[in-house]
Design an enzyme around this catalytic site. Structure first.
Site, PDB file in Angstrom:
ATOM      1  N   ARG A   1       0.853  -1.245   0.022  1.00  0.00           N
ATOM      2  CA  ARG A   1      -0.019   0.238  -0.163  1.00  0.00           C
ATOM      3  C   ARG A   1       1.028   1.298  -0.027  1.00  0.00           C
ATOM      4  O   ARG A   1       2.080   1.360   0.321  1.00  0.00           O
ATOM      5  CB  ARG A   1      -1.058  -0.119   1.203  1.00  0.00           C
ATOM      6  CG  ARG A   1      -1.925  -1.002   1.177  1.00  0.00           C
ATOM      7  CD  ARG A   1      -2.743  -0.955   2.592  1.00  0.00           C
ATOM      8  NE  ARG A   1      -1.941  -1.632   3.730  1.00  0.00           N
ATOM      9  CZ  ARG A   1      -2.556  -1.660   4.866  1.00  0.00           C
ATOM     10  NH1 ARG A   1      -3.852  -1.218   5.417  1.00  0.00           N
ATOM     11  NH2 ARG A   1      -1.618  -2.207   5.847  1.00  0.00           N
ATOM     12  N   LYS A  33       1.787   1.990   7.407  1.00  0.00           N
ATOM     13  CA  LYS A  33       2.029   1.499   8.519  1.00  0.00           C
ATOM     14  C   LYS A  33       3.151   2.306   9.560  1.00  0.00           C
ATOM     15  O   LYS A  33       3.705   3.301   9.219  1.00  0.00           O
ATOM     16  CB  LYS A  33       2.738  -0.117   8.170  1.00  0.00           C
ATOM     17  CG  LYS A  33       1.816  -1.060   7.422  1.00  0.00           C
ATOM     18  CD  LYS A  33       0.648  -1.107   8.167  1.00  0.00           C
ATOM     19  CE  LYS A  33       1.129  -2.169   9.381  1.00  0.00           C
ATOM     20  NZ  LYS A  33      -0.141  -2.442  10.340  1.00  0.00           N
ATOM     21  N   TYR A  78      -1.021   4.669  10.415  1.00  0.00           N
ATOM     22  CA  TYR A  78      -1.782   3.792  11.260  1.00  0.00           C
ATOM     23  C   TYR A  78      -0.552   3.388  12.368  1.00  0.00           C
ATOM     24  O   TYR A  78       0.634   3.008  12.061  1.00  0.00           O
ATOM     25  CB  TYR A  78      -1.818   2.504  10.845  1.00  0.00           C
ATOM     26  CG  TYR A  78      -3.414   2.545   9.960  1.00  0.00           C
ATOM     27  CD1 TYR A  78      -4.599   2.855  10.552  1.00  0.00           C
ATOM     28  CD2 TYR A  78      -3.373   2.614   8.578  1.00  0.00           C
ATOM     29  CE1 TYR A  78      -5.615   2.839   9.891  1.00  0.00           C
ATOM     30  CE2 TYR A  78      -4.456   2.388   7.801  1.00  0.00           C
ATOM     31  CZ  TYR A  78      -5.856   2.651   8.594  1.00  0.00           C
ATOM     32  OH  TYR A  78      -6.822   2.657   7.910  1.00  0.00           O
ATOM     33  N   HIS A 130      -1.023   1.919  16.043  1.00  0.00           N
ATOM     34  CA  HIS A 130      -0.959   0.680  16.930  1.00  0.00           C
ATOM     35  C   HIS A 130      -0.132   0.657  17.890  1.00  0.00           C
ATOM     36  O   HIS A 130       0.685  -0.520  17.854  1.00  0.00           O
ATOM     37  CB  HIS A 130      -1.188  -0.441  15.978  1.00  0.00           C
ATOM     38  CG  HIS A 130      -2.312  -0.556  14.883  1.00  0.00           C
ATOM     39  ND1 HIS A 130      -3.525  -0.822  15.398  1.00  0.00           N
ATOM     40  CD2 HIS A 130      -2.206  -0.571  13.761  1.00  0.00           C
ATOM     41  CE1 HIS A 130      -4.313  -0.631  14.243  1.00  0.00           C
ATOM     42  NE2 HIS A 130      -3.771  -0.492  13.226  1.00  0.00           N
ATOM     43  N   GLU A 168      -6.004   5.152  13.655  1.00  0.00           N
ATOM     44  CA  GLU A 168      -6.978   4.106  14.098  1.00  0.00           C
ATOM     45  C   GLU A 168      -7.678   4.822  15.383  1.00  0.00           C
ATOM     46  O   GLU A 168      -8.557   4.369  15.975  1.00  0.00           O
ATOM     47  CB  GLU A 168      -6.200   2.729  14.567  1.00  0.00           C
ATOM     48  CG  GLU A 168      -5.290   2.808  15.814  1.00  0.00           C
ATOM     49  CD  GLU A 168      -3.688   3.401  15.221  1.00  0.00           C
ATOM     50  OE1 GLU A 168      -2.823   3.289  15.932  1.00  0.00           O
ATOM     51  OE2 GLU A 168      -3.733   3.950  14.397  1.00  0.00           O
ATOM     52  N   ASP A 187      -2.705  -6.914  15.082  1.00  0.00           N
ATOM     53  CA  ASP A 187      -1.762  -5.775  15.253  1.00  0.00           C
ATOM     54  C   ASP A 187      -2.017  -5.010  16.366  1.00  0.00           C
ATOM     55  O   ASP A 187      -1.345  -4.156  16.735  1.00  0.00           O
ATOM     56  CB  ASP A 187      -2.050  -4.838  13.836  1.00  0.00           C
ATOM     57  CG  ASP A 187      -3.550  -4.504  13.582  1.00  0.00           C
ATOM     58  OD1 ASP A 187      -4.257  -4.891  14.375  1.00  0.00           O
ATOM     59  OD2 ASP A 187      -3.824  -3.755  12.821  1.00  0.00           O
TER      60      ASP A 187
END
Length: 371
Positions: free
Chosen positions: A15, A75, A94, A96, A118, A270
């Protein structure tokens, strides 16, 4: 404002955080976009596409990070990218962080302004920037689960929909949110027998109405989970607590009771995983491992397998926030946008999201106290 778009370096992550169309929108507003060479290739976008959109193409990731006031990614940064961090730079991706406390420490040590897709949250509790990837992951969870149920993959040799005279597979989904709903949609479409475990009564009523009784709902509690897991051909973990580590709802003892060759897909990996035997994340290259005779699929970036779809869906929901930040700067944007404020995980060396702070074991500082 200069917006930077580096190439993703996580293994088999294809991506990219912005489409050429998204870059064009930023450039048309009078801002500069710096794109690393080859950043969009995995999603089918060429350097020429970005150049035509008005972006400046550079060769090295270090050039993007050095030039940009705001880095947009898909990411979380990996260890080798930590050296690029600098004070005051905005990182929009993102994150996480509950699953990577070392990243949280690096961001606070370097005083990076980190905004996590997120944890941006609407007043109704929805997560608008997580939703499209949750939709993709939910649909993929059934697609991948069906594949690994095939005998030559180590599975039970069960077809999800069965055939006339042969019962369909039993698909158990823990969590009735966006991931769970999309998983149910796919599983029902393939003819499976679907059970969704959910703790919110209103959500169960919604699922019952939307699917018109085609699936069964159960209150999510240890007793019901244990009974459902034992019957599962395909078990999908689809729970999320924004910013926090995923709760461990399926114990090791429950997994031991599963049928040999059953499949587990834990979409929450994740965020640490919701199934106790999911003790590590896997990759698209080596997506599964076996434990107690059960196939475990634990890929942490599932939407990366369908990068074209995922990139288009992601840019659709992030571009307005990027334009706001470019136009007004961080403080003015966040002060006027409470949803975006909830996305701020680190600022001026502090953790500014309470669930993230608890998960990574660092002190929590309210964002308002840092102006």
């Amino acid at each position: 404002m200069i917006v930077g778009l580096p190439k993703e370096i996580k293994k088999q992550e294809y991506r990219v955080a912005l489409t050429p169309a998204g870059c064009s929108m930023i450039v048309q507003q009078g801002y500069k976009v710096v794109v690393q060479q080859g950043a969009g290739e995995g999603s089918g976008f060429t350097d020429e596409d970005y150049g035509a959109a008005g972006a400046t193409i550079v060769i090295e990731a270090s050039e993007v990070w050095a030039a940009a006031d705001m880095i947009v990614k898909v990411k979380e940064p990996l260890q080798e990218e930590f050296e690029y961090f600098r004070e005051g730079q905005i990182l929009f991706t993102y994150l996480h962080l509950a699953a990577v406390p070392e990243l949280a420490k690096a961001l606070t040590d370097k005083r990076v302004t980190a905004i996590a897709y997120e944890t941006i949250q609407a007043p109704n509790g929805s997560l608008p920037l997580l939703t499209p990837m949750s939709e993709v992951a939910g649909r993929m969870s059934v697609q991948e689960g069906a594949k690994y149920l095939e005998a030559f993959q180590g599975g039970r040799g069960v077809l999800l929909g069965g055939v006339p005279g042969v019962p369909p597979a039993e698909v158990i989904i823990i969590g009735g949110g966006i991931v769970g709903t999309n998983a149910a949609k796919m599983a029902l479409g393939l003819g499976a027998d679907v059970v969704v475990l959910e703790k919110n009564g209103d959500r169960m009523r919604y699922l019952d109405d939307v699917f018109q009784g085609r699936l069964r709902t159960l209150m999510s509690n240890p007793h019901n989970i244990a009974n459902a897991v034992r019957k599962a051909d395909l078990l999908i973990g689809a729970v999320l607590v924004p910013g926090a580590r995923a709760p461990r709802l399926v114990t090791e003892e429950m997994v031991k009771t599963m049928k040999k060759g059953a499949v587990i897909v834990d979409v929450a990996v994740d965020q640490g995983g919701s199934i106790e035997t999911v003790d590590r994340a896997t990759t698209h290259e080596n997506p599964i491992y076996e434990k107690y005779g059960v196939i475990h699929y634990a890929v942490a970036n599932m939407p990366g397998a369908v990068p074209r779809t995922s990139t288009l869906a992601l840019t659709n929901v992030t571009i307005d926030y990027i334009l706001q930040l470019a136009a007004k700067g961080f403080q003015d944007t966040v002060k006027s946008n409470s949803m975006l404020a909830l996305g701020v995980n680190t600022y001026r060396g502090a953790i500014t999201h309470p669930q993230v702070a608890e998960a990574v074991g660092l002190p929590y500082t309210p964002l308002e106290g840092l102006w």
